[in-house]
Design a protein around this motif. Structure first.
Motif, short mmCIF file in Angstrom:
data_model
loop_
_atom_site.label_atom_id
_atom_site.label_comp_id
_atom_site.label_asym_id
_atom_site.label_seq_id
_atom_site.Cartn_x
_atom_site.Cartn_y
_atom_site.Cartn_z
N ASP A 122 0.58 -1.35 -0.57
CA ASP A 122 0.08 -0.24 -0.01
C ASP A 122 1.34 1.25 0.13
O ASP A 122 1.96 0.93 -0.23
N GLU A 123 0.11 1.93 0.24
CA GLU A 123 0.82 3.64 0.38
C GLU A 123 2.30 3.38 1.01
O GLU A 123 2.90 4.37 0.76
N ASP A 124 1.79 3.07 2.34
CA ASP A 124 3.09 2.94 3.70
C ASP A 124 3.94 1.92 3.02
O ASP A 124 4.97 1.69 4.24
N GLY A 125 3.71 0.92 2.25
CA GLY A 125 4.65 0.14 1.38
C GLY A 125 4.57 -1.38 2.59
O GLY A 125 4.92 -2.08 2.74
N ILE A 126 3.18 -1.43 2.93
CA ILE A 126 3.00 -2.61 4.01
C ILE A 126 2.50 -3.79 2.68
O ILE A 126 1.99 -3.58 2.03
N ARG A 138 -0.75 -6.28 5.47
CA ARG A 138 -2.47 -5.72 6.60
C ARG A 138 -3.10 -5.29 7.32
O ARG A 138 -2.47 -4.62 7.86
N MET A 154 -1.99 -4.10 10.69
CA MET A 154 -2.66 -3.19 11.50
C MET A 154 -2.95 -3.31 12.51
O MET A 154 -2.94 -2.62 13.44
N SER A 179 -0.03 -3.28 15.82
CA SER A 179 -0.25 -1.60 15.97
C SER A 179 -0.67 -1.27 16.17
O SER A 179 -0.81 0.06 17.41
#
Length: 53
Positions: free
Chosen positions: A12-16, A21, A25, A28
């Motif tokens: 995704d946009e965060d590199g996950i 994901r 998440m 986290s």
């Protein structure tokens, strides 16, 4: 000669990696809640000590 296989995971946009994901998440979020709880407890102890003085 050995072959080298490289698999590139889509992220995704965060590199996950998209595949992991949701699990990442969730971990986290759990970790952040635990950190916030310890932080709040430490602040409460300091406030209690300050009131005793």
């Amino acid at each position: 000669m050995q072959s080298l296989l490289i698999i590139i995971e889509k992220g995704d946009e965060d590199g996950i990696p998209i595949k992991y994901r949701e699990k990442i998440m969730a971990l986290s979020k759990k970790t952040n809640k635990a950190i916030a709880k310890r932080w709040d407890e430490a602040i409460a102890r300091r406030e209690a000590e300050r009131k005793k003085k």
